[in-house]
Write a protein that holds these residues in place. Structure first.
Motif, PDB file in Angstrom:
ATOM      1  N   VAL A  95      19.954 120.860  31.436  1.00 22.66           N
ATOM      2  CA  VAL A  95      21.332 121.205  30.583  1.00 22.66           C
ATOM      3  C   VAL A  95      20.906 121.203  29.169  1.00 22.66           C
ATOM      4  CG1 VAL A  95      23.482 120.177  29.987  1.00 22.66           C
ATOM      5  CG2 VAL A  95      22.630 120.116  32.559  1.00 22.66           C
ATOM      6  N   ARG A  96      20.215 120.236  28.836  1.00 22.25           N
ATOM      7  CA  ARG A  96      19.725 119.960  27.429  1.00 22.25           C
ATOM      8  C   ARG A  96      19.160 121.442  26.802  1.00 22.25           C
ATOM      9  NH1 ARG A  96      16.602 115.999  27.666  1.00 22.25           N
ATOM     10  NH2 ARG A  96      18.600 114.644  28.209  1.00 22.25           N
ATOM     11  N   PHE A  97      18.256 122.007  27.532  1.00 19.47           N
ATOM     12  CA  PHE A  97      17.291 123.320  26.970  1.00 19.47           C
ATOM     13  C   PHE A  97      18.021 124.514  27.579  1.00 19.47           C
ATOM     14  CE2 PHE A  97      14.540 119.446  26.640  1.00 19.47           C
ATOM     15  CZ  PHE A  97      14.244 119.685  25.323  1.00 19.47           C
ATOM     16  N   GLN A  98      19.286 124.707  27.649  1.00 18.61           N
ATOM     17  CA  GLN A  98      19.838 125.960  27.887  1.00 18.61           C
ATOM     18  C   GLN A  98      19.706 126.750  26.687  1.00 18.61           C
ATOM     19  OE1 GLN A  98      21.263 127.307  30.881  1.00 18.61           O
ATOM     20  NE2 GLN A  98      20.171 125.500  31.818  1.00 18.61           N
ATOM     21  N   ASP A  99      19.659 128.187  27.061  1.00 14.66           N
ATOM     22  CA  ASP A  99      19.646 129.376  25.897  1.00 14.66           C
ATOM     23  C   ASP A  99      21.058 129.521  25.373  1.00 14.66           C
ATOM     24  OD1 ASP A  99      19.122 131.256  24.311  1.00 14.66           O
ATOM     25  OD2 ASP A  99      18.001 132.534  25.801  1.00 14.66           O
ATOM     26  N   PRO A 100      21.271 129.187  24.280  1.00 20.56           N
ATOM     27  CA  PRO A 100      22.717 129.473  23.691  1.00 20.56           C
ATOM     28  C   PRO A 100      23.083 130.982  23.534  1.00 20.56           C
ATOM     29  CG  PRO A 100      20.918 128.922  21.933  1.00 20.56           C
ATOM     30  CD  PRO A 100      20.235 128.790  23.320  1.00 20.56           C
ATOM     31  N   LEU A 101      22.206 131.834  23.685  1.00 20.93           N
ATOM     32  CA  LEU A 101      22.545 133.213  23.568  1.00 20.93           C
ATOM     33  C   LEU A 101      22.912 133.927  25.024  1.00 20.93           C
ATOM     34  CD1 LEU A 101      19.457 134.468  21.314  1.00 20.93           C
ATOM     35  CD2 LEU A 101      21.818 133.757  20.602  1.00 20.93           C
ATOM     36  N   LYS A 102      22.841 133.030  25.913  1.00 16.62           N
ATOM     37  CA  LYS A 102      23.049 133.649  27.328  1.00 16.62           C
ATOM     38  C   LYS A 102      24.632 133.255  27.352  1.00 16.62           C
ATOM     39  CE  LYS A 102      18.548 133.305  29.422  1.00 16.62           C
ATOM     40  NZ  LYS A 102      17.812 133.155  30.444  1.00 16.62           N
ATOM     41  N   LEU A 103      25.387 134.087  27.973  1.00 15.31           N
ATOM     42  CA  LEU A 103      26.797 133.729  28.420  1.00 15.31           C
ATOM     43  C   LEU A 103      26.874 132.993  29.907  1.00 15.31           C
ATOM     44  CD1 LEU A 103      28.539 137.263  27.498  1.00 15.31           C
ATOM     45  CD2 LEU A 103      28.360 135.166  26.260  1.00 15.31           C
ATOM     46  N   ASN A 104      25.921 133.362  30.798  1.00 12.23           N
ATOM     47  CA  ASN A 104      25.922 132.710  32.134  1.00 12.23           C
ATOM     48  C   ASN A 104      24.867 131.686  32.151  1.00 12.23           C
ATOM     49  OD1 ASN A 104      26.505 132.263  34.765  1.00 12.23           O
ATOM     50  ND2 ASN A 104      25.480 133.814  35.574  1.00 12.23           N
ATOM     51  N   LYS A 105      25.158 130.509  31.866  1.00  7.74           N
ATOM     52  CA  LYS A 105      24.231 129.586  31.979  1.00  7.74           C
ATOM     53  C   LYS A 105      24.329 128.812  33.037  1.00  7.74           C
ATOM     54  CE  LYS A 105      24.439 128.882  26.850  1.00  7.74           C
ATOM     55  NZ  LYS A 105      25.971 129.667  26.784  1.00  7.74           N
ATOM     56  N   TRP A 106      23.286 128.368  33.944  1.00 10.57           N
ATOM     57  CA  TRP A 106      23.560 127.736  35.053  1.00 10.57           C
ATOM     58  C   TRP A 106      22.097 126.634  35.547  1.00 10.57           C
ATOM     59  CZ3 TRP A 106      19.305 128.756  38.122  1.00 10.57           C
ATOM     60  CH2 TRP A 106      18.697 130.232  38.078  1.00 10.57           C
ATOM     61  N   VAL A 107      22.520 125.720  36.200  1.00  8.79           N
ATOM     62  CA  VAL A 107      21.582 124.756  36.690  1.00  8.79           C
ATOM     63  C   VAL A 107      21.700 124.647  38.355  1.00  8.79           C
ATOM     64  CG1 VAL A 107      20.633 122.466  36.594  1.00  8.79           C
ATOM     65  CG2 VAL A 107      21.532 123.445  34.591  1.00  8.79           C
ATOM     66  N   LYS A 108      20.813 124.867  39.279  1.00 12.10           N
ATOM     67  CA  LYS A 108      20.762 124.837  40.670  1.00 12.10           C
ATOM     68  C   LYS A 108      20.205 123.636  40.965  1.00 12.10           C
ATOM     69  CE  LYS A 108      21.590 129.651  41.163  1.00 12.10           C
ATOM     70  NZ  LYS A 108      21.134 131.037  41.967  1.00 12.10           N
TER      71      LYS A 108
END
Length: 431
Positions: free
Chosen positions: A336-349
């Motif tokens: 969660v912490r190191f998500q890409d802020p430039l992506k609209l669809n951010k996900w963790v599975k």
């Protein structure tokens, strides 16, 4: 010898031929004498001459025949004598060998007889000495006889004691054999223990080095918040003296305090993981996931990321719940912490299942990713893969030491094409 035999055979045949010729000639002469009874003197002389010649030839033929027969007989005799001689030579050789063997046996028997004679002589001498001693003993009085009987009884007692000593000796030898086996086992145990101590020593040196690095980096990372505390305190004092608004500074001060508190908690977790024993319990994975997400709600912005959890374990498993909580919290929190802020669809599975008696935890995300040169250092103490100041670099290190403590492993899989990061932990569990 074959040539002589041929010559004698020829002479015999020649003699027989001459005898046949002479007999034929005599038949002719008899007929002529019968037919010409009135012949003249010349015919008579001629007949007499022929008769003499026939007699001579007959004599020669008989001589040749006799000589041939004698020669043939001599040849056979000579041939037989040679065969007999060869057979005699062979028999003589056998007799000599047998004689030599018999002589050797005879010499051995003589030597043995000499030994036997010496032994018999020695026995005879001993016998004479014994007889002399017996005669001497016969002249002893009854007291000496009783003493002798007593000595014999003592000898019997000594023989009994000697038998006991022999038995004790055999027991001691058996015990010595057992002790040798025990000594060899002890020597092997000492060698194994030495190797174990060497491994433990190497591990201790590695842990000491890690501890030194841990203390150094902890002190270094704690110095930043403390410096900010000091700076903010001085700034607040200055603003307070000038009657300015200090609410922003207090907010920064509170943020630094929370940051230091989180860091101290993580450092405390590292110490507790290394120091405290494993406490396995029967627990459901869903309960641990609930506590993990409750804790992350207060630390991370979970609403900005789509989190999908696929828990395929529907029954309690035997595991340390606090250690599993830390693994899930750090892996999901990092994703969660190191998500890409430039992506609209951010996900963790998140996927949790049991494969071949191993608890397999997979956490995959499409965040900022990990550079190729960072893969070998991502699990090191205080290592931060991103340039963004988002954490102290303890989460993956904690996951690594927990999986090692549980005899498991954790690996990083990163797809350059899809830009997806996956951390997969495998922990053995008991059924």
């Amino acid at each position: 010898m074959k040539n002589y035999f041929s010559y004698f055979t020829f002479l015999t045949l020649l003699g027989l031929l001459l005898i046949l010729i002479v007999q034929s000639a005599e038949g002719s002469i008899d007929q002529s004498s019968v037919l010409g009874s009135d012949a003249n003197m010349i015919g008579y002389l001629f007949v007499n001459t022929t008769s003499n010649l026939t007699n001579a030839i007959q004599s020669i033929s008989l001589f040749l025949l006799s000589f041939g027969i004698v020669g043939i007989a001599f040849s056979f005799i000579n041939l037989g004598s040679k065969r007999i001689k060869r057979h005699n030579d062979y028999l003589e050789t056998l007799v000599k060998d047998r004689t030599r063997t018999l002589e050797e046996k005879h010499n051995q028997l003589k030597a043995q007889n000499e030994d036997y004679r010496e032994a018999l002589s020695l026995i005879q001498d001993q016998k004479e000495e014994i007889e002399t001693a017996q005669q001497d003993l016969l002249h002893k009085n009854k007291d000496l006889t009783e003493a002798f009987e007593e000595i014999q009884s003592q000898n019997e007692l000594l023989d009994h004691e000697r038998a006991k000593l022999e038995q004790a000796k055999r027991i001691i030898q058996a015990q010595n054999t057992k002790l040798m086996g025990i000594a060899r086992n002890l020597d092997q145990q000492v060698q194994d223990r030495t190797k174990e101590l060497s491994r433990s020593n190497n591990l201790l040196l590695e842990k000491n080095k890690e501890l030194d690095e841990f203390i150094y980096k902890s002190a270094h990372d704690l110095r930043g918040p403390i410096a900010r505390f000091k700076g903010l305190s001085q700034l607040i004092q200055m603003e307070y003296d000038q009657n300015n608004d200090i609410s922003d500074h207090l907010e920064h001060l509170n943020h630094s305090a929370n940051h230091m508190d989180n860091m101290l908690k993580r450092l405390s977790n590292v110490y507790e993981i290394s120091a405290r024993p494993i406490n396995p319990q029967k627990i459901e994975i869903s309960l641990i996931l609930d506590t993990v997400f409750d804790r992350l709600k207060g630390e991370e912005n979970l609403d900005s990321v789509s989190i999908e959890v696929n828990n395929l374990i529907d029954k309690p498993i035997q595991i340390d719940p606090s250690l599993l909580h830390l693994i899930l919290k750090n892996l999901i929190g990092n994703a969660v912490r190191f998500q890409d802020p430039l992506k609209l669809n951010k996900w963790v599975k998140v996927n949790i299942e049991i494969i071949d008696k191993y608890l397999v935890i997979s956490v995959k995300d499409n965040g900022i990713g990990i550079k190729k040169e960072q893969k070998d250092s991502i699990f090191e103490l205080f290592y931060v893969g991103s340039e963004l100041p988002k954490g102290p670099g303890l989460g993956l290190y904690i996951c690594k030491i927990i999986t090692n403590k549980l005899n498991g492993d954790i690996n990083l899989n990163y797809s350059e094409i899809e830009k997806e990061t996956e951390f997969k932990a495998s922990i053995p569990i008991k059924s």
